[in-house]
Design a protein around this motif. Structure first.
Motif, mmCIF file in Angstrom:
data_model
loop_
_atom_site.group_PDB
_atom_site.id
_atom_site.type_symbol
_atom_site.label_atom_id
_atom_site.label_comp_id
_atom_site.label_asym_id
_atom_site.label_seq_id
_atom_site.Cartn_x
_atom_site.Cartn_y
_atom_site.Cartn_z
ATOM 1 N N TYR A 68 46.157 35.160 34.901
ATOM 2 C CA TYR A 68 46.182 36.297 33.989
ATOM 3 C C TYR A 68 46.320 37.582 34.802
ATOM 4 O O TYR A 68 45.714 37.722 35.872
ATOM 5 N N PHE A 69 47.119 38.513 34.287
ATOM 6 C CA PHE A 69 47.512 39.693 35.048
ATOM 7 C C PHE A 69 47.130 40.959 34.294
ATOM 8 O O PHE A 69 47.333 41.068 33.088
ATOM 9 N N VAL A 70 46.564 41.916 35.037
ATOM 10 C CA VAL A 70 46.080 43.170 34.481
ATOM 11 C C VAL A 70 47.069 44.277 34.846
ATOM 12 O O VAL A 70 47.329 44.518 36.033
ATOM 13 N N TYR A 71 47.603 44.944 33.831
ATOM 14 C CA TYR A 71 48.532 46.051 34.056
ATOM 15 C C TYR A 71 47.941 47.333 33.490
ATOM 16 O O TYR A 71 47.456 47.362 32.361
ATOM 17 N N GLU A 72 47.990 48.403 34.272
ATOM 18 C CA GLU A 72 47.630 49.715 33.753
ATOM 19 C C GLU A 72 48.846 50.308 33.062
ATOM 20 O O GLU A 72 49.991 50.083 33.470
ATOM 21 N N ASN A 73 48.614 51.068 31.999
ATOM 22 C CA ASN A 73 49.719 51.655 31.253
ATOM 23 C C ASN A 73 50.604 52.494 32.166
ATOM 24 O O ASN A 73 50.118 53.293 32.966
ATOM 25 N N GLY A 74 51.898 52.303 32.013
ATOM 26 C CA GLY A 74 52.864 53.028 32.822
ATOM 27 C C GLY A 74 53.151 52.365 34.149
ATOM 28 O O GLY A 74 53.991 52.862 34.917
ATOM 29 N N CYS A 75 52.485 51.269 34.442
ATOM 30 C CA CYS A 75 52.677 50.550 35.714
ATOM 31 C C CYS A 75 53.106 49.120 35.406
ATOM 32 O O CYS A 75 52.317 48.174 35.565
ATOM 33 N N ASP A 76 54.328 48.960 34.942
ATOM 34 C CA ASP A 76 54.776 47.662 34.450
ATOM 35 C C ASP A 76 55.293 46.724 35.533
ATOM 36 O O ASP A 76 55.437 45.527 35.282
ATOM 37 N N THR A 77 55.592 47.227 36.718
ATOM 38 C CA THR A 77 56.219 46.379 37.721
ATOM 39 C C THR A 77 55.231 45.699 38.664
ATOM 40 O O THR A 77 55.548 44.654 39.238
ATOM 41 N N VAL A 78 54.042 46.292 38.827
ATOM 42 C CA VAL A 78 53.032 45.713 39.723
ATOM 43 C C VAL A 78 51.690 45.676 39.001
ATOM 44 O O VAL A 78 51.162 46.723 38.630
ATOM 45 N N PRO A 79 51.134 44.488 38.788
ATOM 46 C CA PRO A 79 49.809 44.435 38.158
ATOM 47 C C PRO A 79 48.739 45.012 39.076
ATOM 48 O O PRO A 79 48.863 44.947 40.302
ATOM 49 N N ALA A 80 47.706 45.565 38.487
ATOM 50 C CA ALA A 80 46.612 46.105 39.282
ATOM 51 C C ALA A 80 45.820 44.977 39.934
ATOM 52 O O ALA A 80 45.369 45.088 41.073
ATOM 53 N N LYS A 81 45.634 43.891 39.186
ATOM 54 C CA LYS A 81 44.900 42.741 39.705
ATOM 55 C C LYS A 81 45.256 41.511 38.885
ATOM 56 O O LYS A 81 45.878 41.607 37.819
ATOM 57 N N TYR A 82 44.846 40.370 39.376
ATOM 58 C CA TYR A 82 45.106 39.127 38.645
ATOM 59 C C TYR A 82 44.050 38.104 39.032
ATOM 60 O O TYR A 82 43.353 38.247 40.043
ATOM 61 N N LEU A 83 43.907 37.075 38.210
ATOM 62 C CA LEU A 83 42.991 36.001 38.547
ATOM 63 C C LEU A 83 43.462 34.700 37.926
ATOM 64 O O LEU A 83 44.223 34.705 36.945
ATOM 65 N N SER A 84 43.034 33.587 38.514
ATOM 66 C CA SER A 84 43.342 32.263 37.997
ATOM 67 C C SER A 84 42.066 31.653 37.439
ATOM 68 O O SER A 84 40.986 31.809 38.015
ATOM 69 N N VAL A 85 42.205 30.947 36.315
ATOM 70 C CA VAL A 85 41.055 30.334 35.658
ATOM 71 C C VAL A 85 41.392 28.879 35.355
ATOM 72 O O VAL A 85 42.429 28.589 34.751
ATOM 73 N N ASP A 86 40.527 27.972 35.777
ATOM 74 C CA ASP A 86 40.731 26.556 35.506
ATOM 75 C C ASP A 86 40.649 26.277 34.008
ATOM 76 O O ASP A 86 39.998 27.013 33.257
ATOM 77 N N ALA A 87 41.288 25.189 33.577
ATOM 78 C CA ALA A 87 41.227 24.800 32.173
ATOM 79 C C ALA A 87 39.783 24.621 31.735
ATOM 80 O O ALA A 87 38.993 23.949 32.406
ATOM 81 N N GLY A 88 39.414 25.255 30.641
ATOM 82 C CA GLY A 88 38.070 25.138 30.107
ATOM 83 C C GLY A 88 37.037 26.017 30.767
ATOM 84 O O GLY A 88 35.875 26.029 30.342
ATOM 85 N N ALA A 89 37.431 26.769 31.795
ATOM 86 C CA ALA A 89 36.474 27.600 32.541
ATOM 87 C C ALA A 89 36.534 29.057 32.083
ATOM 88 O O ALA A 89 37.446 29.481 31.367
ATOM 89 N N THR A 90 35.538 29.829 32.520
ATOM 90 C CA THR A 90 35.454 31.261 32.220
ATOM 91 C C THR A 90 35.206 32.030 33.508
ATOM 92 O O THR A 90 34.394 31.610 34.333
ATOM 93 N N LYS A 91 35.904 33.133 33.687
ATOM 94 C CA LYS A 91 35.684 34.016 34.826
ATOM 95 C C LYS A 91 35.559 35.451 34.333
ATOM 96 O O LYS A 91 36.187 35.834 33.339
#
Length: 239
Positions: A68-91
Motif C-alpha cells: 500500500y502506497f501513501v501519496y501526498e496531494n500534488g505529489c503523484d509520481t513519488v509516494p511518501a511512504k509504503y508498506l507491505s502487509v501479509d494476508a490477514g494481517a494488520t500493520k
C-alpha cells in the motif's frame, strides 16, 4: 470538486469547515493545498512503530501479501511512504501532522517507477490543525477493489464497502488496464466519458452514493476521527 475538502461552503453549513485551499494543479477529489517539495524517494514504513499518534491500522483482507502506497496531494509520481502487509494481517501506518493525501493499492514495480499512477480506489485522508482526521473512499479516479474505513476514536463512524462483486461483475466496457496489467473500473473524473461508458450508473446501481464518492456530483460520504486515527481494511483487489 464536490467534497469536504473542495466545497468549503458545504462544510460551513454543517459546522465542520476545514480551512483548506484547492490546488489548481491537482484535480483529484478532496484536493488540498499541495506541498512545494515532494518526497524525493519513497520510504518503507514496514518497521515504523505506533507511538499513539495519527495514522491508520491497515488490514489486508486479500488472499496474499499486498503493498500500500501513501501519496501526498500534488505529489503523484513519488509516494511518501509504503508498506507491505501479509494476508490477514494488520500493520500501523503513522501519518505526519497535517497530512493531506491518499493511500492506494499497488506494487513496488509500478508505484516506485517515478511515474504517476492514479487509476484505482483511493482512501483519502486529511488531518486538520485541531487534531481531527477526515476520511472517505473515492472511486472518482477508478476502482480496483473494495475498502472500508472506521474511525478509531470510539464514535463508531465508518464508510466504504466490502463487496467484491462491484469489481468482479463489471463488464469489459467499463474496465481499463492498470500499468501492472490488472483491470480496474474506469475513472469517473471525466464525467462525459463516464456517462458514455455507463461507469457512474453501474457504480450507483451497485453502491448508491452513501458509502463512497463515485463522481463529483453526488453524496458526501465522509467520516471524521477526533484523534486522527482510522482502521482501514483493503479487501481483495487488483493492484
Amino acid at each position: 470538486m464536490k467534497s469536504i475538502f473542495t466545497l468549503t461552503t458545504l462544510l460551513l453549513t454543517t459546522a465542520s469547515a476545514l480551512p483548506f485551499s484547492v490546488s489548481p494543479s491537482h484535480r483529484g477529489p478532496r484536493a488540498l493545498a499541495t506541498r512545494s517539495n515532494c518526497t524525493a524517494h519513497a520510504v518503507s514504513a514496514d518497521a515504523e512503530p505506533d507511538t499513539g499518534g495519527a495514522g491508520l491500522n491497515i488490514t489486508n483482507a486479500d488472499n496474499q501479501t499486498r503493498s500500500y502506497f501513501v501519496y501526498e496531494n500534488g505529489c503523484d509520481t513519488v509516494p511518501a511512504k509504503y508498506l507491505s502487509v501479509d494476508a490477514g494481517a494488520t500493520k500501523f501506518l503513522p501519518l505526519p501532522a497535517g497530512f493531506q493525501g491518499r493511500v492506494v493499492r499497488g506494487t513496488t514495480d509500478v508505484n516506485l517507477d517515478g511515474s504517476a499512477h492514479t487509476l484505482g480506489t483511493w482512501v483519502e485522508i486529511g488531518l486538520d490543525a485541531s487534531g481531527t482526521g477526515w476520511a472517505d473512499v473515492s472511486l472518482i479516479r477508478g476502482m480496483d477493489g473494495a475498502v472500508t474505513i472506521a474511525s478509531a476514536d470510539g464514535s463508531g463512524a465508518k464508510t466504504g464497502f466490502s463487496e467484491n462483486s462491484v469489481l468482479d461483475d463489471a463488464t469489459e466496457s467499463i474496465l481499463e488496464a492498470k500499468p501492472s496489467g490488472a483491470m480496474a473500473i474506469k475513472a469517473t473524473e471525466d464525467w462525459q466519458a463516464a456517462l458514455l461508458s455507463n461507469v457512474v450508473s453501474y457504480l450507483a446501481g451497485k453502491l448508491g452514493y452513501a458509502v463512497a464518492y463515485i463522481d463529483d456530483y453526488h453524496g458526501n460520504p465522509v467520516i471524521s476521527s477526533s484523534n486522527s486515527r482510522f482502521a482501514v481494511t483493503f479487501y481483495e483487489g487488483r493492484p
